[in-house]
Design an enzyme around this catalytic site. Structure first.
Site, short mmCIF file in Angstrom:
data_model
loop_
_atom_site.label_atom_id
_atom_site.label_comp_id
_atom_site.label_asym_id
_atom_site.label_seq_id
_atom_site.Cartn_x
_atom_site.Cartn_y
_atom_site.Cartn_z
N ASP A 1 86.69 73.98 9.78
CA ASP A 1 86.86 73.52 8.40
C ASP A 1 86.81 71.99 8.36
O ASP A 1 87.54 71.34 9.11
CB ASP A 1 88.19 74.01 7.84
CG ASP A 1 88.30 75.53 7.88
OD1 ASP A 1 87.43 76.18 7.30
OD2 ASP A 1 89.23 76.05 8.52
N LYS B 1 88.97 65.80 2.33
CA LYS B 1 89.89 64.80 1.74
C LYS B 1 90.66 64.08 2.84
O LYS B 1 91.16 64.70 3.77
CB LYS B 1 90.88 65.49 0.80
CG LYS B 1 90.21 66.03 -0.43
CD LYS B 1 91.22 66.45 -1.48
CE LYS B 1 90.48 66.99 -2.69
NZ LYS B 1 90.88 68.36 -3.01
N ASP C 1 77.84 72.12 10.95
CA ASP C 1 76.80 71.79 9.96
C ASP C 1 77.19 70.49 9.27
O ASP C 1 76.34 69.83 8.68
CB ASP C 1 76.73 72.90 8.90
CG ASP C 1 78.09 73.06 8.22
OD1 ASP C 1 79.06 73.42 8.92
OD2 ASP C 1 78.20 72.76 7.00
N THR D 1 76.91 81.46 15.96
CA THR D 1 78.07 81.99 15.23
C THR D 1 77.57 82.54 13.89
O THR D 1 76.42 82.30 13.51
CB THR D 1 79.11 80.88 14.97
OG1 THR D 1 78.69 80.09 13.86
CG2 THR D 1 79.32 79.98 16.18
N GLU D 2 78.47 83.20 13.16
CA GLU D 2 78.09 83.71 11.83
C GLU D 2 77.68 82.55 10.91
O GLU D 2 76.67 82.61 10.22
CB GLU D 2 79.26 84.47 11.18
CG GLU D 2 79.42 85.89 11.65
CD GLU D 2 80.31 86.02 12.88
OE1 GLU D 2 80.79 85.00 13.41
OE2 GLU D 2 80.51 87.17 13.34
N TYR D 3 78.49 81.50 10.89
CA TYR D 3 78.19 80.35 10.04
C TYR D 3 76.87 79.70 10.45
O TYR D 3 76.06 79.32 9.60
CB TYR D 3 79.31 79.30 10.15
CG TYR D 3 80.44 79.50 9.17
CD1 TYR D 3 81.05 80.74 9.01
CD2 TYR D 3 80.92 78.43 8.40
CE1 TYR D 3 82.10 80.92 8.12
CE2 TYR D 3 81.96 78.61 7.51
CZ TYR D 3 82.55 79.85 7.38
OH TYR D 3 83.59 80.02 6.49
N GLU D 4 76.68 79.59 11.74
CA GLU D 4 75.47 78.95 12.26
C GLU D 4 74.23 79.70 11.76
O GLU D 4 73.27 79.08 11.30
CB GLU D 4 75.53 78.99 13.80
CG GLU D 4 74.52 78.15 14.50
CD GLU D 4 74.90 77.98 15.98
OE1 GLU D 4 75.91 78.54 16.45
OE2 GLU D 4 74.16 77.26 16.67
N GLU E 1 92.08 82.80 16.18
CA GLU E 1 91.77 82.72 14.75
C GLU E 1 93.08 82.78 13.97
O GLU E 1 93.93 83.62 14.25
CB GLU E 1 90.81 83.87 14.38
CG GLU E 1 90.59 84.11 12.91
CD GLU E 1 90.16 82.87 12.13
OE1 GLU E 1 89.21 82.18 12.54
OE2 GLU E 1 90.79 82.59 11.09
N GLU F 1 87.96 79.61 22.22
CA GLU F 1 87.33 79.15 20.98
C GLU F 1 88.41 79.11 19.92
O GLU F 1 89.09 80.11 19.69
CB GLU F 1 86.21 80.11 20.55
CG GLU F 1 85.50 79.62 19.28
CD GLU F 1 84.49 80.61 18.70
OE1 GLU F 1 83.62 80.18 17.93
OE2 GLU F 1 84.60 81.82 18.99
N1 SAH Z 1 83.58 79.88 14.15
C1 SAH Z 1 83.22 80.78 13.06
C2 SAH Z 1 84.10 80.55 11.81
C3 SAH Z 1 84.00 79.16 11.23
S1 SAH Z 1 85.04 78.93 9.79
C4 SAH Z 1 81.75 80.61 12.73
O1 SAH Z 1 81.18 79.59 13.11
O2 SAH Z 1 81.18 81.50 12.10
C5 SAH Z 1 86.44 78.14 10.54
C6 SAH Z 1 87.45 79.17 11.06
O3 SAH Z 1 88.49 78.46 11.70
C7 SAH Z 1 88.08 80.00 9.97
O4 SAH Z 1 88.00 81.37 10.30
C8 SAH Z 1 89.53 79.51 9.94
O5 SAH Z 1 90.45 80.51 9.55
C9 SAH Z 1 89.72 79.08 11.39
N2 SAH Z 1 90.78 78.09 11.56
C10 SAH Z 1 90.99 76.98 10.82
N3 SAH Z 1 92.08 76.31 11.23
C11 SAH Z 1 92.57 77.02 12.28
C12 SAH Z 1 93.71 76.86 13.11
N4 SAH Z 1 94.55 75.84 12.93
N5 SAH Z 1 93.93 77.76 14.08
C13 SAH Z 1 93.09 78.80 14.25
N6 SAH Z 1 92.01 79.03 13.47
C14 SAH Z 1 91.75 78.15 12.50
#
Ligand code: SAH
Length: 205
Positions: A116, A120, A152, A184-187, A68, A43
């Protein structure tokens, strides 16, 4: 992820048996680390780890690696893992921009959860489904490319569909109102405010 920086986050996470501080050393030999030939699923952007921990507990015959970029969210993951023994799980604090330094034709499936969106246009290259990243992913897979994504963000969903298909992926399943057993937490946050979850599962030979 908008999180306050946690003091000594690096020290806290590096004390956990789940965290690997030298992932480059395992390139091409992840199976020997796990001590079996089970499939490896990763992941990217694991955050606090709820999803990958849940998958690892449910599927002991699959090896999981959560990646992460920042140490602060990983503090949440290692706390969650205190006093639990999950032999088929590892976590790495690593920027996926350099993912080719740690895997070579040994991954079975990639999960991208609530990545993320980088709305932009000038930041499009940073999206984890940009052509830039999709190209890097090609040499990670052992057999077929398999990518599962949840978001989302409707624009990121549409953009990702376009990028996957333009790079030769076949859309096996898509859903704009997806309910998953492993969240996931965000979900959880988005579901609690009634936001629909977009899902994509693609494969490429
Ligand atoms: N998957 C988790 C977090 C989502 S937020 C959830 O759904 O709850 C997106 C996460 O991706 C953030 O913690 C951010 O630090 C990580 N992330 C963004 N770009 C990344 C990269 N290039 N390599 C590793 N992690 C990354």
């Amino acid at each position: 992820m908008r999180l306050k920086h946690i003091k000594n986050a690096d020290i806290i996470i590096n004390a956990s048996p789940y965290i690997l501080t030298n992932p480059q050393d395992y390139k091409g030999k992840w199976n020997s680390l796990f001590g079996n030939d089970n499939p490896i699923e990763i992941e990217i952007g694991t955050g606090k780890g709820k999803f990958i921990i849940s998958l690892a507990i449910s599927n002991p015959n699959i090896n999981y690696i959560g990646i992460e970029k920042y140490d602060t969210p990983l503090v949440g993951a290692v706390k969650r893992l205190e006093n639990i023994n999950i032999p088929n799980l590892k976590l790495i604090c690593f920027d996926a921009s350099n993912i080719n330094d740690i895997f070579d034709h040994e991954v079975d499936k990639i999960y991208l959860n609530f990545s993320d969106p980088w709305p932009k246009k000038r930041h499009a290259k940073r999206r984890l489904t940009s052509p830039n990243f999709l190209e890097k992913y090609d040499s990670l897979f052992k057999d077929k490319n398999k990518i599962q994504m949840k978001t989302d963000n409707d624009s990121l969903y549409e953009y990702s569909m376009e990028m996957f298909t333009s790079r030769g992926y076949e859309v096996i399943k898509t859903d704009t109102n997806y309910l998953d057993e492993h969240t996931t937490e965000y979900e959880d946050k988005f579901i609690s405010i009634g936001k629909n979850i977009n899902y994509i599962y693609v494969e490429k030979k």
